[in-house]
Design an enzyme around this catalytic site. Sequence first.
Site, mmCIF file in Angstrom:
data_model
loop_
_atom_site.group_PDB
_atom_site.id
_atom_site.type_symbol
_atom_site.label_atom_id
_atom_site.label_comp_id
_atom_site.label_asym_id
_atom_site.label_seq_id
_atom_site.Cartn_x
_atom_site.Cartn_y
_atom_site.Cartn_z
ATOM 1 N N ASN A 314 1.559 0.519 2.895
ATOM 2 C CA ASN A 314 2.120 1.533 3.784
ATOM 3 C C ASN A 314 1.598 1.413 5.217
ATOM 4 O OD1 ASN A 314 3.731 2.804 1.804
ATOM 5 N ND2 ASN A 314 1.960 3.919 1.040
ATOM 6 N N HIS A 316 -1.389 1.629 6.487
ATOM 7 C CA HIS A 316 -2.540 2.393 6.951
ATOM 8 C C HIS A 316 -3.761 1.994 6.127
ATOM 9 C CE1 HIS A 316 -1.135 5.844 4.085
ATOM 10 N NE2 HIS A 316 -1.836 4.965 3.442
ATOM 11 N N CYS A 351 -5.613 6.393 9.385
ATOM 12 C CA CYS A 351 -6.148 5.416 10.325
ATOM 13 C C CYS A 351 -5.310 4.151 10.196
ATOM 14 C CB CYS A 351 -7.614 5.127 10.017
ATOM 15 S SG CYS A 351 -8.375 3.880 11.068
#
Length: 417
Positions: A314, A316, A351
């Site tokens: 995904n 991240h 993040c």
Amino acid sequence: MVAPVATSALFQGASSLPESGAKTSSKLGGVPANVDTAGIKSRSSTTRGLKVKANAQASSKVNGTKVGVMEGLKSENEAPPHPQRTFINQLPDWSMLLAAITTIFLAAEKQWTMLDWKPRRPDMLVDPFGLLQDGLVFRQNFSIRSYEIGADRTASIETLMNHLQETALNHVKSVGLLGDGFGSTPEMCKRNLIWVVNKMQVVVDRYPTWGDAVQVDTWVAPSGKNGVRRDWLVRDWKTGDILIRASSVWVMMNKETRKISKLPTEVREEIGSYFVDSPPLVDEESRKSPKLDESTADYIRTGLTPRWGDLDVNQHVNNVKYIGWILESAPLPILESHELSCITLEYRRECRRGSVVQSLTAVSGGSVGGLVDSGHVECQHLLRLEDGGDIVKARTEWRPKFADSFGSLVQLPAASA
């Protein structure tokens, strides 16, 4: 393939086809007369039919008189006697038969070795790829590898967290709900939704060591209006002792807008039949984390950046990577004298690649210098972006190494008993 070879070897020497028969076989099916059905070229004549005429050609005549004929050779005008038909000379070529039998046994042994998947030792895993228990609880076994242990010769907390994540994804896959996303169901994929963890609590009663086998059970339950709770129970595969208990809450995020989304009715109907009605294995943390910044932190680690391998599908940073960043700012005396017994994670934002992260730690209950023999220790942690914004808030509890485990007794949900 070895069976036709053995058969042809068995009957090739016993009898030979007459010449007329060979011609007939070439007419039927277009098979050449000198090739048998096994595709092996046959000899045009047998050994017992070989005449010695070729050897007798060395003789010569002097003035019409035959001279130089070796003893034991017949003259040109003498026909060799037809060998008597006995049982012995009707037997096949034993060397070829023995070779065919050997080939058969070698091939059978190779096939049996390839199919022999059963464990050779009682401590080896039986179901390494996972098994769905009663349609609700998913079980998977893991063996602790040498590259998964740390300086204490026990499995690292990151290794154990990876086991939890792996069983969660395999659970979704085993029930046929794994779509294109990282654990997303087909209905979630239609709406461009993905799962993100909101909160996670892990209690480690005892760490497995190198060579141990662990058994991980996991199941899901509803959590509020828009969340899903997932629990894990990790046992020692050989003894059945409880090693780890974990509970987590997951919500949905829009993959494009990166915003939290409500749980659609279609998705709830899709996953609702797999819910287990059971309380969480770990009681939800009710204490509010104190504010942590540069002024209250005891240790700060800056300049942490995600590598390409830290990203999941995904795009991240994988949540397991956050634990490693949290421990980057933990004081070394605690890491050397204590082991992590409990961790609570509260995820605030994701993040992504290119982010620069700070890791902050505050030690509760005294200075680090007096912690070696002080018993249990508690720490507060914060991961945040250097340009502002909290990523993860965490609280950790530490116990002296080689201390007795908690010894808690936990049962699986009633649906899987």
